[in-house]
Design a protein around this motif. Structure first.
Motif, mmCIF file in Angstrom:
data_model
loop_
_atom_site.group_PDB
_atom_site.id
_atom_site.type_symbol
_atom_site.label_atom_id
_atom_site.label_comp_id
_atom_site.label_asym_id
_atom_site.label_seq_id
_atom_site.Cartn_x
_atom_site.Cartn_y
_atom_site.Cartn_z
ATOM 1 N N GLN A 24 0.817 -1.213 0.000
ATOM 2 C CA GLN A 24 0.000 0.000 0.000
ATOM 3 C C GLN A 24 0.848 1.259 0.000
ATOM 4 N N ASP A 189 -3.539 -4.146 -8.174
ATOM 5 C CA ASP A 189 -2.609 -4.137 -7.044
ATOM 6 C C ASP A 189 -1.180 -4.400 -7.500
ATOM 7 N N SER A 211 -3.285 5.941 -1.750
ATOM 8 C CA SER A 211 -4.386 4.981 -1.797
ATOM 9 C C SER A 211 -5.211 5.133 -0.526
ATOM 10 N N TYR A 213 -8.491 3.267 1.400
ATOM 11 C CA TYR A 213 -9.393 2.121 1.377
ATOM 12 C C TYR A 213 -10.838 2.594 1.190
#
Length: 226
Positions: A24, A189, A211, A213
């Motif tokens: 991430q 991803d 990023s 969520y």
């Protein structure tokens, strides 16, 4: 990018957690005991600590108030198997910012970390926009004279983010990838992971890619197009 210290004596679980968070875009270090944690904090800063209460050398409930005394600016997220209501109340009363129970889905954990980091992060002076330039026709990304080649999908992905002022939802990116949604999501991803690595290696700087969520991807610096 958030600097995260995971304090967890279950090596396999800690490694899986760290791998997900690194994908991430976060910087992650590990400690397997309270002693390792205190040593790590003296050597390098951390914005968020993910703390397991069941450590081999010190109970987490004694760690929390000491952490609050020594490092009041650090975000403290407890992740534990102690799910009793009284334990949750005690952890929060002692100074934990979040008290989460195992098992937890890693995307949910990442969302808690990102929300906590936004709250505890000190306000930074505004910086001049980065000199990122996306050469669409040549499929290249340039930063202060250094250039890396991009694949067609990498270039299209960055172009999509450049022309949008808000986060681009994952489903929009997935739609552009083609194929079934589950497979395309995994490929998104992997594309992001490769892009981050390529920029860090070829341009010497982390890609300004954010990023969130449940929201998607956005750029945290201005890009020009040519």
């Amino acid at each position: 990018m958030t600097q995260i210290l995971i304090v967890e004596d279950n090596g396999d679980y800690a490694d899986d957690m760290a791998e997900f968070l690194r994908e991430q875009g976060h910087e992650v270090s590990l400690a397997t005991s309270a002693a390792d944690m205190w040593l790590a904090l003296t050597k390098s800063p951390a914005a968020v600590v993910v703390l397991d209460l069941g450590l081999p050398d010190e109970d987490g409930f004694t760690v929390i108030p000491r952490m609050r005394q020594l490092y009041p600016e650090i975000g403290l997220l407890v992740l534990t198997g102690r799910v009793a209501f009284d334990n949750r109340i005690l952890g929060l009363q002692l100074g934990a910012d979040h008290y989460l129970s195992k098992p937890i889905k890693f995307p949910e954990l990442a969302a808690h970390i990102e929300a906590l980091d936004r709250r505890v992060r000190p306000q930074e002076p505004s910086l001049p926009p980065s000199k990122w330039n996306l050469r669409v026709s040549a499929r290249q990304l340039e930063l202060m004279g250094a250039v890396i080649d991009l694949t067609e999908k990498e270039c299209n992905f960055l172009h999509l983010l450049t022309i949008n002022t808000r986060a681009v939802p994952r489903q929009v990116i997935v739609a552009g990838m083609g194929g079934d949604e589950a497979d395309a999501s995994r490929r998104v991803d992997m594309l992001v992971y490769r892009l981050r690595k390529k920029a860090r290696t070829g341009l010497g700087q982390d890609l300004p890619l954010r990023s969130a969520y449940g929201e998607g991807y956005s750029l945290s610096a201005g890009f020009s197009l040519s």
